[in-house]
Structure formats: C-alpha cells, structure tokens
Design an enzyme around this catalytic site. Structure first.
Site, PDB file in Angstrom:
ATOM      1  N   LYS A  53       7.643  -2.726  -8.209  1.00 18.18           N
ATOM      2  CA  LYS A  53       6.330  -2.499  -8.837  1.00 18.18           C
ATOM      3  C   LYS A  53       6.410  -1.600 -10.051  1.00 18.18           C
ATOM      4  O   LYS A  53       5.782  -1.848 -11.078  1.00 18.18           O
ATOM      5  CB  LYS A  53       5.431  -1.766  -7.843  1.00 18.18           C
ATOM      6  CG  LYS A  53       4.330  -2.538  -7.257  1.00 18.18           C
ATOM      7  CD  LYS A  53       3.537  -1.640  -6.324  1.00 18.18           C
ATOM      8  CE  LYS A  53       4.391  -0.909  -5.368  1.00 18.18           C
ATOM      9  NZ  LYS A  53       4.235   0.441  -5.050  1.00 18.18           N
ATOM     10  N   ARG A 129      -5.302   0.212  -0.240  1.00 18.85           N
ATOM     11  CA  ARG A 129      -4.316  -0.140   0.782  1.00 18.85           C
ATOM     12  C   ARG A 129      -4.938  -0.311   2.155  1.00 18.85           C
ATOM     13  O   ARG A 129      -4.242  -0.643   3.113  1.00 18.85           O
ATOM     14  CB  ARG A 129      -3.224   0.926   0.843  1.00 18.85           C
ATOM     15  CG  ARG A 129      -2.500   1.002  -0.461  1.00 18.85           C
ATOM     16  CD  ARG A 129      -1.067   1.359  -0.398  1.00 18.85           C
ATOM     17  NE  ARG A 129      -0.412   1.146   0.859  1.00 18.85           N
ATOM     18  CZ  ARG A 129       0.813   1.606   1.107  1.00 18.85           C
ATOM     19  NH1 ARG A 129       1.448   2.283   0.183  1.00 18.85           N
ATOM     20  NH2 ARG A 129       1.379   1.385   2.252  1.00 18.85           N
ATOM     21  N   ARG A 164      17.675   3.199  -3.669  1.00 21.71           N
ATOM     22  CA  ARG A 164      16.901   3.604  -4.851  1.00 21.71           C
ATOM     23  C   ARG A 164      17.226   5.041  -5.261  1.00 21.71           C
ATOM     24  O   ARG A 164      17.314   5.933  -4.436  1.00 21.71           O
ATOM     25  CB  ARG A 164      15.416   3.476  -4.525  1.00 21.71           C
ATOM     26  CG  ARG A 164      14.497   4.111  -5.562  1.00 21.71           C
ATOM     27  CD  ARG A 164      13.118   3.564  -5.524  1.00 21.71           C
ATOM     28  NE  ARG A 164      12.405   3.808  -4.281  1.00 21.71           N
ATOM     29  CZ  ARG A 164      11.192   3.316  -4.031  1.00 21.71           C
ATOM     30  NH1 ARG A 164      10.588   2.571  -4.929  1.00 21.71           N
ATOM     31  NH2 ARG A 164      10.589   3.575  -2.880  1.00 21.71           N
ATOM     32  N   ARG A 194      14.235   9.762  -3.208  1.00 23.63           N
ATOM     33  CA  ARG A 194      12.914  10.208  -2.753  1.00 23.63           C
ATOM     34  C   ARG A 194      12.967  10.649  -1.291  1.00 23.63           C
ATOM     35  O   ARG A 194      13.669  10.045  -0.484  1.00 23.63           O
ATOM     36  CB  ARG A 194      11.907   9.054  -2.904  1.00 23.63           C
ATOM     37  CG  ARG A 194      11.235   9.048  -4.262  1.00 23.63           C
ATOM     38  CD  ARG A 194      10.417   7.813  -4.486  1.00 23.63           C
ATOM     39  NE  ARG A 194       9.494   7.463  -3.397  1.00 23.63           N
ATOM     40  CZ  ARG A 194       8.582   6.510  -3.494  1.00 23.63           C
ATOM     41  NH1 ARG A 194       8.448   5.831  -4.622  1.00 23.63           N
ATOM     42  NH2 ARG A 194       7.788   6.220  -2.485  1.00 23.63           N
ATOM     43  N   ARG A 205       6.696   2.935   6.474  1.00 26.30           N
ATOM     44  CA  ARG A 205       5.969   2.518   5.264  1.00 26.30           C
ATOM     45  C   ARG A 205       5.795   1.004   5.222  1.00 26.30           C
ATOM     46  O   ARG A 205       4.748   0.498   4.814  1.00 26.30           O
ATOM     47  CB  ARG A 205       6.725   2.995   4.012  1.00 26.30           C
ATOM     48  CG  ARG A 205       6.422   4.449   3.680  1.00 26.30           C
ATOM     49  CD  ARG A 205       7.522   5.084   2.874  1.00 26.30           C
ATOM     50  NE  ARG A 205       7.663   4.517   1.557  1.00 26.30           N
ATOM     51  CZ  ARG A 205       8.812   4.506   0.866  1.00 26.30           C
ATOM     52  NH1 ARG A 205       9.896   5.024   1.380  1.00 26.30           N
ATOM     53  NH2 ARG A 205       8.846   3.983  -0.330  1.00 26.30           N
TER      54      ARG A 205
HETATM   55  P1  ADP Z   1       5.876   2.993  -2.057  1.00 24.56           P
HETATM   56  O1  ADP Z   1       5.054   1.826  -2.415  1.00 24.56           O
HETATM   57  O2  ADP Z   1       7.264   2.936  -2.628  1.00 24.56           O
HETATM   58  O3  ADP Z   1       5.846   3.357  -0.611  1.00 24.56           O
HETATM   59  P2  ADP Z   1       4.051   4.784  -3.445  1.00 24.56           P
HETATM   60  O4  ADP Z   1       4.561   5.648  -4.510  1.00 24.56           O
HETATM   61  O5  ADP Z   1       3.106   3.687  -3.780  1.00 24.56           O
HETATM   62  O6  ADP Z   1       5.364   4.283  -2.730  1.00 24.56           O
HETATM   63  O7  ADP Z   1       3.387   5.655  -2.292  1.00 24.56           O
HETATM   64  C1  ADP Z   1       4.049   6.741  -1.718  1.00 24.56           C
HETATM   65  C2  ADP Z   1       3.191   7.339  -0.631  1.00 24.56           C
HETATM   66  O8  ADP Z   1       1.962   7.779  -1.198  1.00 24.56           O
HETATM   67  C3  ADP Z   1       2.792   6.408   0.494  1.00 24.56           C
HETATM   68  O9  ADP Z   1       3.771   6.306   1.501  1.00 24.56           O
HETATM   69  C4  ADP Z   1       1.526   7.119   1.008  1.00 24.56           C
HETATM   70  O10 ADP Z   1       1.849   8.270   1.779  1.00 24.56           O
HETATM   71  C5  ADP Z   1       0.885   7.577  -0.296  1.00 24.56           C
HETATM   72  N1  ADP Z   1      -0.038   6.557  -0.853  1.00 24.56           N
HETATM   73  C6  ADP Z   1       0.184   5.754  -1.924  1.00 24.56           C
HETATM   74  N2  ADP Z   1      -0.888   4.964  -2.158  1.00 24.56           N
HETATM   75  C7  ADP Z   1      -1.792   5.275  -1.206  1.00 24.56           C
HETATM   76  C8  ADP Z   1      -3.107   4.804  -0.912  1.00 24.56           C
HETATM   77  N3  ADP Z   1      -3.733   3.845  -1.631  1.00 24.56           N
HETATM   78  N4  ADP Z   1      -3.747   5.354   0.163  1.00 24.56           N
HETATM   79  C9  ADP Z   1      -3.170   6.315   0.903  1.00 24.56           C
HETATM   80  N5  ADP Z   1      -1.941   6.800   0.679  1.00 24.56           N
HETATM   81  C10 ADP Z   1      -1.249   6.294  -0.375  1.00 24.56           C
END
Ligand code: ADP
Length: 235
Positions: A53, A129, A164, A194, A205
């Site tokens: 992404k 989400r 990653r 990370r 996740r």
């Molecule tokens: P990835 O898609 O690689 O898991 P992101 O950077 O999108 O990583 O998200 C990292 C973390 O941030 C998620 O595991 C969650 O804890 C939080 N997060 C991201 N987007 C949301 C969302 N829309 N609602 C709640 N928590 C979120």
C-alpha cells in the site's frame, strides 16, 4: 478554504453548485474560485499489512496530487512524540490490535478538514477498518469517489511483513528478499524493523484486517461495484 465541521468535499461541492445571491464585491471563499480546476481525488485504499500500500499510495499521490492520510503513520508519530496517550497507543499497535474507533475517526476528521486536504483531495489508507468507522465516515459526509482494494494472499503478506525494513529518514520501505535496500552502508545501518512486524502481531493484524475488510467491503459494495479497482498481487 471554507470552515468545515461535519462537511466533506461532497458537501462542499454541493454548496459550490448551489445558487448564490449575486454579490459582485463579496470576497468569495477560495473553494468557490477554483471552478476550472480538476476536482480533487477522494479515494480509499485498503489492503492487508505488507500488501504494498505504502508504495502504491506514494505513486498515486505523486501522480494525482492528493494527500496521503495514513492512520498508522499518524499513530506512529503520536507514539514518537511521547504524549500522554503514547504508551496506550503503542500497546495496541505492538499487539496488532486496532486502536479504538473514536481515536481513528477523530484523526481522519481532523486531517480531512485541513485546508490543504480540502484543496488537494485525499487518499485514505486503511480507513475505515470497521463497520462503525465506515458509518461514522458516511455520517460526516466523507464519501470516496474511488475504492481501491489490494488483494494479496495471506502467506505472501506474512512473508512481506517479516522481511520488511523501513528507512526512518526517507520513509522508504524495503523487503530484504524482493526489494533489498541499496548497497549503501549508511542507509543499511539506519533501517528499522517495525515493532509490530513480529510474528504474533502479524498473525493478529491479518486476522483483524480480514475480519474488518469483509464488513467494510460489504458496506461499500455500491461504490465497489461501480468504481472500485481490485489489484491482485501475489509476488
Ligand atoms: P498495516 O496495514 O501494515 O498493519 P498500518 O500502518 O495501516 O499498518 O497500521 C498500523 C496499526 O495502526 C494497526 O495495526 C492498528 O493498530 C492501527 N490502525 C491503523 N489504521 C487503523 C484504523 N483505521 N482503525 C484503528 N486502528 C488503526
């Protein structure tokens, strides 16, 4: 730009098209003076952890000029800044759980209402989400024109997260196997893994992602059928 509360680009466009009393001397809000400009893109991109992404968002935003809004990036920044909520946020993230809906929604609302985002458009990365986030978003009038879903098999996602590495200075993302960092000692030394790219968190996740994405895709079905793009990627 217009002061915006619950309004979105959509609501603003409606305002711009409405009949206005003729007041030649009135200073027009900036948003109304850009009629000949191409309408800013308003889009959502969704995909599991490690699906690529970040790279896709970067190139789309370079090409179309909209602002990339990543809740994950905002949260990571909040953790770095060591505010009073930092520890709690870090805990959710390290465990691979979603932060509470209210927090995610308030971040999006604040970002989208900024004058820069109103002007340039937005690309929302992994928001909404959950169905509650999707509903809150609709209520706020934040409606995308485009929904992009990056479809990657689960085993590939795990492999990508494990390998990653991120360059904290440039934000560049590498994969030790498929997209190795350049042969530059300086860059290689500063790369980080990370905190949530450990096996337990990745498993969580993925679970959380697929559970939420089913609900969200269902809600956006209408937009999905008409305007969405599904990118299949398995390597
Ligand atoms: P990835 O898609 O690689 O898991 P992101 O950077 O999108 O990583 O998200 C990292 C973390 O941030 C998620 O595991 C969650 O804890 C939080 N997060 C991201 N987007 C949301 C969302 N829309 N609602 C709640 N928590 C979120």
């Amino acid at each position: 730009a217009l002061p915006i509360s619950a309004a979105s680009g959509g609501a603003r466009r409606q305002g711009a098209g409405a009949t206005m009393p003729y007041r030649p001397d009135a200073a027009l809000p900036r948003a109304l003076v850009v009629e000949d400009k191409v309408k800013p893109v308003q889009a959502i991109i969704m995909g599991g952890p490690g699906c690529g992404k970040h790279t896709v968002c970067r190139s789309l935003c370079e090409k179309y000029g909209m602002v990339h809004i990543s809740i994950g990036d905002v949260l990571r920044e909040k953790v770095r800044q060591k505010t009073e909520s930092s520890d709690l946020i870090a805990e959710y993230m390290v465990e691979g759980r979603l932060v509470p809906d209210e927090l995610a929604i308030s971040i999006v609302r604040e970002k989208i209402n900024s004058p820069e985002v109103q002007e340039r458009g937005w690309l929302l990365d992994n928001f909404p989400r959950t169905s509650d986030q999707a509903e809150a978003m609709m209520e706020l009038g934040i409606i995308p024109d485009k929904f992009i879903f990056i479809n990657v098999p689960e085993d590939v996602l795990v492999e990508r997260c494990v390998n990653r590495r991120v360059d904290p200075e440039t934000g560049d993302v590498y994969n030790l196997k498929t997209n190795p960092p350049p042969d530059d000692e300086e860059i290689r030394k500063r790369l980080v893994k990370r905190d949530d790219d450990n096996e337990d968190a990745i498993t969580r996740r993925l679970e959380v992602f697929f559970e939420g994405s089913d609900d969200v895709l269902e809600i956006f079905n209408d937009i999905k059928d008409r305007k969405s793009t599904r990118l299949n990627s398995s390597h």
